[in-house]
Design a protein around this motif. Structure first.
Motif, PDB file in Angstrom:
ATOM      1  N   LEU A 107       0.839  -1.206   0.000  1.00 32.58           N
ATOM      2  CA  LEU A 107       0.000   0.000   0.000  1.00 32.58           C
ATOM      3  C   LEU A 107       0.872   1.253   0.000  1.00 32.58           C
ATOM      4  CD1 LEU A 107      -2.764  -1.107   2.515  1.00 32.58           C
ATOM      5  CD2 LEU A 107      -3.097  -0.576   0.082  1.00 32.58           C
ATOM      6  N   GLY A 108       1.934   1.235   0.785  1.00 32.04           N
ATOM      7  CA  GLY A 108       2.865   2.365   0.799  1.00 32.04           C
ATOM      8  C   GLY A 108       3.514   2.580  -0.562  1.00 32.04           C
ATOM      9  N   GLU A 109       3.860   1.478  -1.241  1.00 32.52           N
ATOM     10  CA  GLU A 109       4.437   1.571  -2.586  1.00 32.52           C
ATOM     11  C   GLU A 109       3.441   2.177  -3.568  1.00 32.52           C
ATOM     12  OE1 GLU A 109       5.584  -2.457  -3.435  1.00 32.52           O
ATOM     13  OE2 GLU A 109       7.227  -2.418  -1.992  1.00 32.52           O
ATOM     14  N   LEU A 110       2.143   1.997  -3.283  1.00 32.31           N
ATOM     15  CA  LEU A 110       1.086   2.567  -4.123  1.00 32.31           C
ATOM     16  C   LEU A 110       0.726   3.996  -3.683  1.00 32.31           C
ATOM     17  CD1 LEU A 110      -1.209  -0.572  -4.430  1.00 32.31           C
ATOM     18  CD2 LEU A 110       0.221   0.434  -6.218  1.00 32.31           C
ATOM     19  N   GLU A 111       1.567   4.563  -2.822  1.00 30.30           N
ATOM     20  CA  GLU A 111       1.445   5.931  -2.339  1.00 30.30           C
ATOM     21  C   GLU A 111       0.215   6.165  -1.472  1.00 30.30           C
ATOM     22  OE1 GLU A 111       2.244   8.773  -5.420  1.00 30.30           O
ATOM     23  OE2 GLU A 111       4.053   7.719  -6.034  1.00 30.30           O
ATOM     24  N   GLU A 114      -9.406   5.247   2.151  1.00 29.03           N
ATOM     25  CA  GLU A 114      -9.906   5.908   0.947  1.00 29.03           C
ATOM     26  C   GLU A 114      -9.362   5.263  -0.332  1.00 29.03           C
ATOM     27  OE1 GLU A 114      -9.305  10.135   1.372  1.00 29.03           O
ATOM     28  OE2 GLU A 114     -10.625  10.211   3.121  1.00 29.03           O
ATOM     29  N   ILE A 115      -9.302   3.933  -0.310  1.00 24.68           N
ATOM     30  CA  ILE A 115      -8.854   3.190  -1.482  1.00 24.68           C
ATOM     31  C   ILE A 115     -10.056   2.913  -2.366  1.00 24.68           C
ATOM     32  CG2 ILE A 115      -7.890   0.986  -2.250  1.00 24.68           C
ATOM     33  CD1 ILE A 115      -6.128   1.035   0.235  1.00 24.68           C
ATOM     34  N   ASP A 116      -9.992   3.395  -3.600  1.00 23.67           N
ATOM     35  CA  ASP A 116     -11.094   3.168  -4.535  1.00 23.67           C
ATOM     36  C   ASP A 116     -10.918   1.831  -5.250  1.00 23.67           C
ATOM     37  OD1 ASP A 116      -9.169   3.566  -6.536  1.00 23.67           O
ATOM     38  OD2 ASP A 116      -9.863   5.580  -7.015  1.00 23.67           O
ATOM     39  N   SER A 117     -11.901   1.470  -6.046  1.00 23.02           N
ATOM     40  CA  SER A 117     -11.889   0.153  -6.698  1.00 23.02           C
ATOM     41  C   SER A 117     -10.698  -0.012  -7.638  1.00 23.02           C
ATOM     42  CB  SER A 117     -13.200  -0.100  -7.438  1.00 23.02           C
ATOM     43  OG  SER A 117     -13.417   0.897  -8.409  1.00 23.02           O
ATOM     44  N   LEU A 118     -10.288   1.056  -8.307  1.00 22.25           N
ATOM     45  CA  LEU A 118      -9.144   0.971  -9.217  1.00 22.25           C
ATOM     46  C   LEU A 118      -7.857   0.678  -8.448  1.00 22.25           C
ATOM     47  CD1 LEU A 118      -8.263   1.209 -12.143  1.00 22.25           C
ATOM     48  CD2 LEU A 118      -7.948   3.649 -11.785  1.00 22.25           C
ATOM     49  N   LEU A 119      -7.667   1.349  -7.336  1.00 19.07           N
ATOM     50  CA  LEU A 119      -6.475   1.117  -6.515  1.00 19.07           C
ATOM     51  C   LEU A 119      -6.526  -0.266  -5.873  1.00 19.07           C
ATOM     52  CD1 LEU A 119      -3.823   2.368  -5.674  1.00 19.07           C
ATOM     53  CD2 LEU A 119      -4.999   3.457  -3.771  1.00 19.07           C
ATOM     54  N   LEU A 120      -7.720  -0.730  -5.536  1.00 17.32           N
ATOM     55  CA  LEU A 120      -7.876  -2.069  -4.967  1.00 17.32           C
ATOM     56  C   LEU A 120      -7.487  -3.132  -5.996  1.00 17.32           C
ATOM     57  CD1 LEU A 120      -8.669  -3.002  -2.173  1.00 17.32           C
ATOM     58  CD2 LEU A 120     -11.007  -3.263  -2.969  1.00 17.32           C
ATOM     59  N   GLU A 153      -5.271  -2.647  -8.407  1.00 14.53           N
ATOM     60  CA  GLU A 153      -3.805  -2.562  -8.490  1.00 14.53           C
ATOM     61  C   GLU A 153      -3.165  -3.291  -7.312  1.00 14.53           C
ATOM     62  OE1 GLU A 153      -0.013  -1.804  -9.810  1.00 14.53           O
ATOM     63  OE2 GLU A 153      -1.878  -1.528 -10.917  1.00 14.53           O
ATOM     64  N   LEU A 154      -3.745  -3.132  -6.121  1.00 17.42           N
ATOM     65  CA  LEU A 154      -3.253  -3.846  -4.954  1.00 17.42           C
ATOM     66  C   LEU A 154      -3.346  -5.351  -5.181  1.00 17.42           C
ATOM     67  CD1 LEU A 154      -2.268  -4.028  -2.001  1.00 17.42           C
ATOM     68  CD2 LEU A 154      -4.676  -3.835  -1.312  1.00 17.42           C
ATOM     69  N   ALA A 155      -4.479  -5.816  -5.687  1.00 17.44           N
ATOM     70  CA  ALA A 155      -4.661  -7.244  -5.946  1.00 17.44           C
ATOM     71  C   ALA A 155      -3.608  -7.757  -6.926  1.00 17.44           C
ATOM     72  CB  ALA A 155      -6.064  -7.517  -6.481  1.00 17.44           C
ATOM     73  N   LEU A 156      -3.325  -6.997  -7.979  1.00 15.14           N
ATOM     74  CA  LEU A 156      -2.301  -7.404  -8.955  1.00 15.14           C
ATOM     75  C   LEU A 156      -0.927  -7.518  -8.300  1.00 15.14           C
ATOM     76  CD1 LEU A 156      -3.316  -5.290 -12.078  1.00 15.14           C
ATOM     77  CD2 LEU A 156      -3.410  -7.782 -11.850  1.00 15.14           C
ATOM     78  N   ARG A 157      -0.595  -6.536  -7.482  1.00 13.86           N
ATOM     79  CA  ARG A 157       0.715  -6.567  -6.810  1.00 13.86           C
ATOM     80  C   ARG A 157       0.810  -7.708  -5.804  1.00 13.86           C
ATOM     81  NH1 ARG A 157       3.733  -0.947  -6.549  1.00 13.86           N
ATOM     82  NH2 ARG A 157       2.928  -0.064  -8.453  1.00 13.86           N
ATOM     83  N   LEU A 158      -0.294  -7.974  -5.114  1.00 20.63           N
ATOM     84  CA  LEU A 158      -0.301  -9.096  -4.166  1.00 20.63           C
ATOM     85  C   LEU A 158      -0.154 -10.419  -4.905  1.00 20.63           C
ATOM     86  CD1 LEU A 158      -3.100  -7.882  -1.742  1.00 20.63           C
ATOM     87  CD2 LEU A 158      -0.652  -8.051  -1.241  1.00 20.63           C
ATOM     88  N   GLN A 159      -0.796 -10.541  -6.060  1.00 22.88           N
ATOM     89  CA  GLN A 159      -0.663 -11.763  -6.861  1.00 22.88           C
ATOM     90  C   GLN A 159       0.793 -11.990  -7.255  1.00 22.88           C
ATOM     91  OE1 GLN A 159      -4.573 -12.626  -9.367  1.00 22.88           O
ATOM     92  NE2 GLN A 159      -3.765 -10.616  -9.843  1.00 22.88           N
ATOM     93  N   MET A 160       1.455 -10.915  -7.689  1.00 22.59           N
ATOM     94  CA  MET A 160       2.864 -11.031  -8.082  1.00 22.59           C
ATOM     95  C   MET A 160       3.747 -11.327  -6.878  1.00 22.59           C
ATOM     96  SD  MET A 160       3.424  -8.145 -11.066  1.00 22.59           S
ATOM     97  CE  MET A 160       2.851  -6.776 -10.082  1.00 22.59           C
ATOM     98  N   SER A 161       3.468 -10.664  -5.767  1.00 25.72           N
ATOM     99  CA  SER A 161       4.289 -10.805  -4.572  1.00 25.72           C
ATOM    100  C   SER A 161       4.194 -12.209  -3.973  1.00 25.72           C
ATOM    101  CB  SER A 161       3.872  -9.767  -3.534  1.00 25.72           C
ATOM    102  OG  SER A 161       4.645  -9.875  -2.373  1.00 25.72           O
ATOM    103  N   MET A 168     -11.704 -11.518  -8.671  1.00 24.63           N
ATOM    104  CA  MET A 168     -12.457 -10.287  -8.481  1.00 24.63           C
ATOM    105  C   MET A 168     -13.443 -10.481  -7.345  1.00 24.63           C
ATOM    106  SD  MET A 168     -13.744  -8.391 -11.878  1.00 24.63           S
ATOM    107  CE  MET A 168     -14.535  -6.860 -11.531  1.00 24.63           C
ATOM    108  N   GLY A 169     -13.525  -9.525  -6.469  1.00 20.86           N
ATOM    109  CA  GLY A 169     -14.454  -9.610  -5.360  1.00 20.86           C
ATOM    110  C   GLY A 169     -13.863 -10.202  -4.094  1.00 20.86           C
ATOM    111  N   GLU A 170     -12.652 -10.758  -4.182  1.00 21.42           N
ATOM    112  CA  GLU A 170     -12.025 -11.299  -2.969  1.00 21.42           C
ATOM    113  C   GLU A 170     -11.471 -10.195  -2.078  1.00 21.42           C
ATOM    114  OE1 GLU A 170     -10.379 -15.594  -3.048  1.00 21.42           O
ATOM    115  OE2 GLU A 170      -9.543 -14.582  -4.816  1.00 21.42           O
ATOM    116  N   LEU A 171     -11.137  -9.076  -2.678  1.00 18.22           N
ATOM    117  CA  LEU A 171     -10.722  -7.898  -1.916  1.00 18.22           C
ATOM    118  C   LEU A 171     -11.779  -6.825  -2.138  1.00 18.22           C
ATOM    119  CD1 LEU A 171      -6.888  -7.611  -2.647  1.00 18.22           C
ATOM    120  CD2 LEU A 171      -8.032  -8.790  -0.770  1.00 18.22           C
ATOM    121  N   VAL A 172     -12.366  -6.341  -1.045  1.00 22.63           N
ATOM    122  CA  VAL A 172     -13.419  -5.327  -1.135  1.00 22.63           C
ATOM    123  C   VAL A 172     -13.116  -4.189  -0.165  1.00 22.63           C
ATOM    124  CG1 VAL A 172     -15.214  -6.931  -1.919  1.00 22.63           C
ATOM    125  CG2 VAL A 172     -14.845  -6.604   0.524  1.00 22.63           C
TER     126      VAL A 172
END
Length: 80
Positions: free
Chosen positions: A13-17, A33-39, A41-49, A56-60
């Protein structure tokens, strides 16, 4: 809940500013205040990490960091 997974989520999350100064495992994405677009991006980074698939829908927005860590942990992720 795996604290090392929660810590990694907060780091990403910090890396995503996202300001993580007051974030705890009990903080919701909504409160950050994380919107759906940032969520997404977070999901993509978590998948890679973690080398996992996050559907979709696992992180809300209503989830806490700890709840997201539990989703990741349920996929068999082991963090040393």
């Amino acid at each position: 809940m795996d604290n090392s997974i929660a810590s990694r989520i907060i780091t990403i999350l910090g890396e995503l500013e996202v300001s993580t100064a007051n974030v705890t495992p009990d903080t919701t994405f909504e409160a950050m205040e994380i919107d759906s677009l940032l969520l997404e991006e977070l999901a993509l980074r978590l998948q890679m990490s973690f080398g996992i698939e996050i559907e979709m829908g696992e992180l809300v927005p209503e989830q806490t960091v700890a709840e997201a860590a539990a989703v990741i942990s349920s996929k068999g992720v082991a963090v040393a």
